[in-house]
Design a protein around this motif. Structure first.
Motif, mmCIF file in Angstrom:
data_model
loop_
_atom_site.group_PDB
_atom_site.id
_atom_site.type_symbol
_atom_site.label_atom_id
_atom_site.label_comp_id
_atom_site.label_asym_id
_atom_site.label_seq_id
_atom_site.Cartn_x
_atom_site.Cartn_y
_atom_site.Cartn_z
ATOM 1 N N GLY A 184 21.955 1.326 7.548
ATOM 2 C CA GLY A 184 22.303 1.785 8.875
ATOM 3 C C GLY A 184 21.127 2.384 9.619
ATOM 4 N N GLY A 185 21.430 2.964 10.787
ATOM 5 C CA GLY A 185 20.363 3.408 11.673
ATOM 6 C C GLY A 185 20.374 4.881 12.026
ATOM 7 N N PHE A 186 21.134 5.711 11.315
ATOM 8 C CA PHE A 186 21.074 7.133 11.622
ATOM 9 C C PHE A 186 19.661 7.640 11.381
ATOM 10 N N PRO A 187 19.068 8.329 12.373
ATOM 11 C CA PRO A 187 17.658 8.729 12.283
ATOM 12 C C PRO A 187 17.296 9.487 11.016
ATOM 13 N N GLU A 188 18.160 10.374 10.544
ATOM 14 C CA GLU A 188 17.821 11.155 9.350
ATOM 15 C C GLU A 188 17.799 10.294 8.096
ATOM 16 N N VAL A 189 18.543 9.201 8.102
ATOM 17 C CA VAL A 189 18.485 8.255 6.980
ATOM 18 C C VAL A 189 17.202 7.441 7.046
ATOM 19 N N VAL A 190 16.873 6.965 8.253
ATOM 20 C CA VAL A 190 15.721 6.076 8.424
ATOM 21 C C VAL A 190 14.401 6.831 8.334
ATOM 22 N N VAL A 191 14.310 7.944 9.024
ATOM 23 C CA VAL A 191 13.038 8.670 9.123
ATOM 24 C C VAL A 191 12.834 9.642 7.974
ATOM 25 N N LYS A 192 13.895 10.365 7.605
ATOM 26 C CA LYS A 192 13.759 11.396 6.571
ATOM 27 C C LYS A 192 14.129 10.910 5.174
ATOM 28 N N GLY A 193 14.691 9.719 5.087
ATOM 29 C CA GLY A 193 14.968 9.129 3.784
ATOM 30 C C GLY A 193 16.192 9.688 3.085
ATOM 31 N N TYR A 194 17.124 10.275 3.830
ATOM 32 C CA TYR A 194 18.338 10.778 3.199
ATOM 33 C C TYR A 194 19.113 9.620 2.572
ATOM 34 N N ASP A 195 19.807 9.899 1.484
ATOM 35 C CA ASP A 195 20.623 8.877 0.835
ATOM 36 C C ASP A 195 21.762 8.470 1.773
ATOM 37 N N TYR A 196 21.811 7.198 2.128
ATOM 38 C CA TYR A 196 22.752 6.759 3.152
ATOM 39 C C TYR A 196 24.197 6.853 2.702
ATOM 40 N N ARG A 197 24.442 6.741 1.392
ATOM 41 C CA ARG A 197 25.828 6.848 0.915
ATOM 42 C C ARG A 197 26.344 8.269 1.072
ATOM 43 N N ASP A 198 25.581 9.242 0.558
ATOM 44 C CA ASP A 198 25.982 10.642 0.688
ATOM 45 C C ASP A 198 26.041 11.053 2.160
ATOM 46 N N TYR A 199 25.045 10.611 2.919
ATOM 47 C CA TYR A 199 24.965 10.975 4.334
ATOM 48 C C TYR A 199 26.160 10.407 5.102
ATOM 49 N N GLY A 200 26.470 9.144 4.861
ATOM 50 C CA GLY A 200 27.588 8.515 5.556
ATOM 51 C C GLY A 200 28.900 9.186 5.237
ATOM 52 N N ARG A 201 29.093 9.544 3.965
ATOM 53 C CA ARG A 201 30.337 10.212 3.564
ATOM 54 C C ARG A 201 30.434 11.595 4.205
ATOM 55 N N MET A 202 29.329 12.349 4.169
ATOM 56 C CA MET A 202 29.317 13.690 4.755
ATOM 57 C C MET A 202 29.591 13.642 6.255
ATOM 58 N N LEU A 203 28.914 12.732 6.936
ATOM 59 C CA LEU A 203 29.055 12.643 8.387
ATOM 60 C C LEU A 203 30.454 12.160 8.771
ATOM 61 N N PHE A 204 30.966 11.204 8.039
ATOM 62 C CA PHE A 204 32.320 10.694 8.269
ATOM 63 C C PHE A 204 33.329 11.836 8.189
ATOM 64 N N ASP A 205 33.263 12.618 7.117
ATOM 65 C CA ASP A 205 34.184 13.741 6.935
ATOM 66 C C ASP A 205 34.017 14.787 8.032
ATOM 67 N N SER A 206 32.768 15.062 8.402
ATOM 68 C CA SER A 206 32.487 16.071 9.415
ATOM 69 C C SER A 206 33.060 15.666 10.771
ATOM 70 N N ILE A 207 32.871 14.405 11.137
ATOM 71 C CA ILE A 207 33.385 13.931 12.425
ATOM 72 C C ILE A 207 34.911 13.983 12.439
ATOM 73 N N ILE A 208 35.521 13.553 11.348
ATOM 74 C CA ILE A 208 36.985 13.575 11.272
ATOM 75 C C ILE A 208 37.509 14.992 11.487
ATOM 76 N N MET A 209 36.921 15.961 10.786
ATOM 77 C CA MET A 209 37.432 17.326 10.845
ATOM 78 C C MET A 209 37.059 18.029 12.150
ATOM 79 N N LYS A 210 35.797 17.931 12.577
ATOM 80 C CA LYS A 210 35.342 18.696 13.737
ATOM 81 C C LYS A 210 35.706 18.043 15.063
ATOM 82 N N ASP A 211 35.563 16.729 15.141
ATOM 83 C CA ASP A 211 35.730 16.051 16.426
ATOM 84 C C ASP A 211 37.101 15.437 16.621
ATOM 85 N N VAL A 212 37.891 15.378 15.562
ATOM 86 C CA VAL A 212 39.221 14.785 15.703
ATOM 87 C C VAL A 212 40.312 15.791 15.339
ATOM 88 N N VAL A 213 40.377 16.177 14.066
ATOM 89 C CA VAL A 213 41.464 17.056 13.603
ATOM 90 C C VAL A 213 41.478 18.373 14.364
#
Length: 424
Positions: A184-213
């Motif tokens: 994927g193309g999230f800047p912190e994954v591409v530029v900082k080398g964060y693990d995309y699986r952990d990052y995607g799961r964390m961000l997915f959960d965060s968006i669900i809770m903060k921006d939806v629920v």
């Protein structure tokens, strides 16, 4: 509040010193930067909205990030403005980050505009911003959408220019494309080398809770989460609200529709409508779902999706990035992946497939031509993995283009690929 704002000022100074990948959306922001229009930057969380604004603004500006629990609860926004001047001194440009967290923000922004401030705001909820702006700022704002890195930006972040003159160079670009479709193309994954699986799961959960629920006061959060996982797992496929309700046993059809809309507003998914000149028929037809970034697909939710679906998803996101509304075509004779409209006319039909073979020629090419004649489409395109050329079928020319080349066309036309290392 003053201490929090001082801390934010320090964070802004750090952002100014970090390396920066030039963004295509920055060209649009710069174009309108010195106008009296309110600049509205929308897009998913962590896509780089704030970084883009900070690096685009040249003059002294005030900054307030309302993703801060203290500042978001401020009862008096006039006090926030006063503190901003205390911390940043004299300024006429003010950058308000994640503004949707503040109650009655649109009235405050409108008043700042009337007072002569040059206002830039960001938000991670598309409907909240658009509906409020349409009500209170009609004709007085310009929207700039920022998604995770496009493939052109992904290459730029890796200091690569797609100058393909040999098969070796093409292989290198295709290798990077495979990486892009997976990580994927999230800047912190591409530029900082964060693990995309952990990052995607964390961000997915965060968006669900903060921006939806939290924002929508969703009562049955587990049902919403289950629905989100189901949609992400079935990306690039059709769905109907009734079928979702029956499959997941989630309340009523009305509730399911609301939940799907919430996920789209929060930039987790994108919806494509079935194309029809009859509005009622289009509204009653199933939709197709796409995911804003492959990180969500690779976060353990989707077991090894096939390449064709990932290619189609990348095309869908890029079309939205280019300003198109998503439509597809389906009837008893077949399907066309994307119908591009320009006003009332069909500008182009796009089919996405890994390769053109004898077995799929009827489905991918002939059907495209037949639908093109019915809809009077100006252009017909088949996007493949690595095939390129032109096919003459049924009196029409069909362009065949590799996905990597199609993805970077807008980037190369704008000249943003210049000045970077070539493939070696």
């Amino acid at each position: 509040m003053r201490e929090h704002m001082i801390a934010q000022k320090y964070e802004v100074e750090l952002l100014k010193r970090q390396s920066y990948v030039k963004r295509e959306a920055g060209e649009k922001l710069r174009k309108y930067l010195n106008t009296d229009l309110i600049k509205v930057i929308t897009g998913p969380r962590r896509a780089g909205k704030s970084f883009l604004a900070v690096r685009t603004l040249k003059e002294n500006f005030g900054y307030v990030n309302f993703d801060d629990e203290v500042l978001a609860k401020a009862d008096d926004l006039n006090e926030v403005l006063k503190l901003a001047h205390e911390v940043y001194g004299d300024f006429r440009t003010i950058f308000l980050d994640e503004i949707q967290n503040v109650r009655s923000w649109e009235l405050f922004v409108n008043r700042l505009g009337r007072l002569g401030y040059n206002v830039i705001i960001t938000g991670s909820n598309s409907k909240l911003l658009s509906s409020e702006l349409a009500t209170h700022l009609t004709g007085r704002y310009i929207e700039v959408k920022v998604f995770p890195f496009s493939f052109g930006e992904f290459l730029r972040a890796n200091n690569i220019e797609p100058k393909v003159e040999t098969s070796f160079q093409e292989g290198k670009v295709l290798s990077k494309l495979s990486e892009y479709l997976e990580r994927g193309g999230f800047p912190e994954v591409v530029v900082k080398g964060y693990d995309y699986r952990d990052y995607g799961r964390m961000l997915f959960d965060s968006i669900i809770m903060k921006d939806v629920v939290k924002r929508k006061n969703v009562k049955y959060s587990s049902s919403l989460y289950e629905l989100a996982l189901y949609l992400v797992s079935n990306f690039a496929r059709e769905f109907s609200y009734t079928r979702l309700k029956n499959a997941l046993d989630v309340g009523s059809v009305h509730t399911v529709k609301n939940y799907v809309d919430y996920l789209e507003e929060a930039f987790i998914i994108l919806k494509a409508e079935r194309f029809s000149y009859k509005v009622r028929e289009s509204l009653k037809s199933p939709r197709k779902i796409y995911v804003v970034d492959p990180a969500f697909l690779s976060a353990g939710f989707v077991p090894s999706p096939d390449l064709g679906r990932k290619m189609e998803n990348a095309v869908a996101v890029e079309l939205v990035r280019r300003g198109y509304r998503l439509y597809y075509w389906r009837d008893e004779r077949g399907e066309v992946d994307f119908v591009l409209r320009k006003g009332l006319n069909v500008e182009e039909l796009i089919q996405v497939t890994k390769e053109i073979t004898k077995n799929n020629y009827r489905r991918e090419v002939k059907n495209l031509v037949e639908v093109g004649k019915r809809l009077r489409a100006e252009k017909l395109t088949v996007i493949t993995w690595d095939e390129e050329g032109s096919i003459r079928e049924g009196g029409r020319d069909v362009r065949v283009v590799p996905l990597w080349k199609w993805l970077i066309e807008a980037t190369t036309k704008s000249g943003l690929m210049g000045g970077y290392a070539t493939l070696k």
